[in-house]
Design an enzyme around this catalytic site. Sequence first.
Site, short mmCIF file in Angstrom:
data_model
loop_
_atom_site.label_atom_id
_atom_site.label_comp_id
_atom_site.label_asym_id
_atom_site.label_seq_id
_atom_site.Cartn_x
_atom_site.Cartn_y
_atom_site.Cartn_z
N ASP A 1 0.87 -1.17 0.00
CA ASP A 1 0.00 0.00 0.00
C ASP A 1 0.92 1.23 0.00
O ASP A 1 2.09 1.14 0.39
CB ASP A 1 -0.86 -0.05 1.27
CG ASP A 1 -1.67 1.21 1.45
OD1 ASP A 1 -2.46 1.54 0.57
OD2 ASP A 1 -1.50 1.88 2.50
N ASP B 1 -0.10 5.17 0.72
CA ASP B 1 -0.38 6.14 1.78
C ASP B 1 -0.47 5.43 3.14
O ASP B 1 -1.31 4.55 3.31
CB ASP B 1 -1.70 6.84 1.45
CG ASP B 1 -2.26 7.65 2.60
OD1 ASP B 1 -1.57 8.57 3.04
OD2 ASP B 1 -3.37 7.35 3.04
#
Length: 213
Positions: free
Chosen positions: A11, A13
Amino acid sequence: MANQWSAVLFDLDGVLCFTDEYHYLAWKRVTDELGIPFDRAVNNRLRGLSRMDSLDIILEQAGRAFTRDEKEALAARKNDIYRGCLAAMSPADLSGDVRETLDALRARGYRLAVGSSSKNAPFILERLGLGGFFDAVADGNLVARSKPDPEVFLKAAELLGEQPERSLLVEDAVAGAEAAHRGGMRVACVGDAAAREAGDYNMASVRELLEIL
Ligand code: B16
Ligand code: MG
C-alpha cells in the site's frame, strides 16, 4: 526453507509514505469552508478508500444532500489542495526503514509492487524517488472498486504475473486488510490496522517484514 511468498505488495499512503496527514489537512480545509464537522476520527475511516467514497462518508455529517456535480467540485477542490502538499515532497520523505526494507527484499529476489487506491500514486512515487522502482503499480486509475474490494491488489498480482496466495500485502488500513483476505492474500499490517490487529502479522515497523519474509 523457502517461504510461501514470491511477491510483496505495498500500500502507498500510510505504508511507504505519510501522505495521510496531507489527506487530513486537505479534507479539513474543504469541510471548514463548508461548515461540516470533520476530525481525525472521521479521517481514520477514510484510510484506503477512494476519493469519492471518502467524500460520501464526510458528507454524512453535512445534513443535506449534494448533487453529483457539487460532489465532483468538492473532490476536485480537495485534490488541488492535496496536490499542493504533495508538490513539496522529496526523496527525504522516504524513511530509512522503508528504503532499506525495499532494497533488502529486492536483494532477496522478491517481486515488488504497489497496490494503492490513490489516483496520485504515480506522482507520489516520483516525488519519493521511487518512480520506476517497482515491478508493477496498480492504483486508483486502474480500478473501479475501492478497498475493501480486492480489485486493486488482484490487479497488482496480475500485473506481476503472480498468484494472489504467493503475494504478501503490506497495509495500514483495516479496509485494505479486509481486501487482502477477500482476495485470498495474507497481510502484514502497520499503523492503524496493526493497532486494531487486522493483519495476519501486525508490525511496529515495515522493517519487521525482514523477519517474516
Ligand atoms: P487520491 P492508499 C488512499 O491511498 C488513501 O489512504 C485514502 O485516504 C485516499 O482517499 C485514497 O488513497 C485516494 O487518494 O485522492 O489521491 O486518489 O492508502 O490506498 O495508498
Ligand atoms: Mg494506506
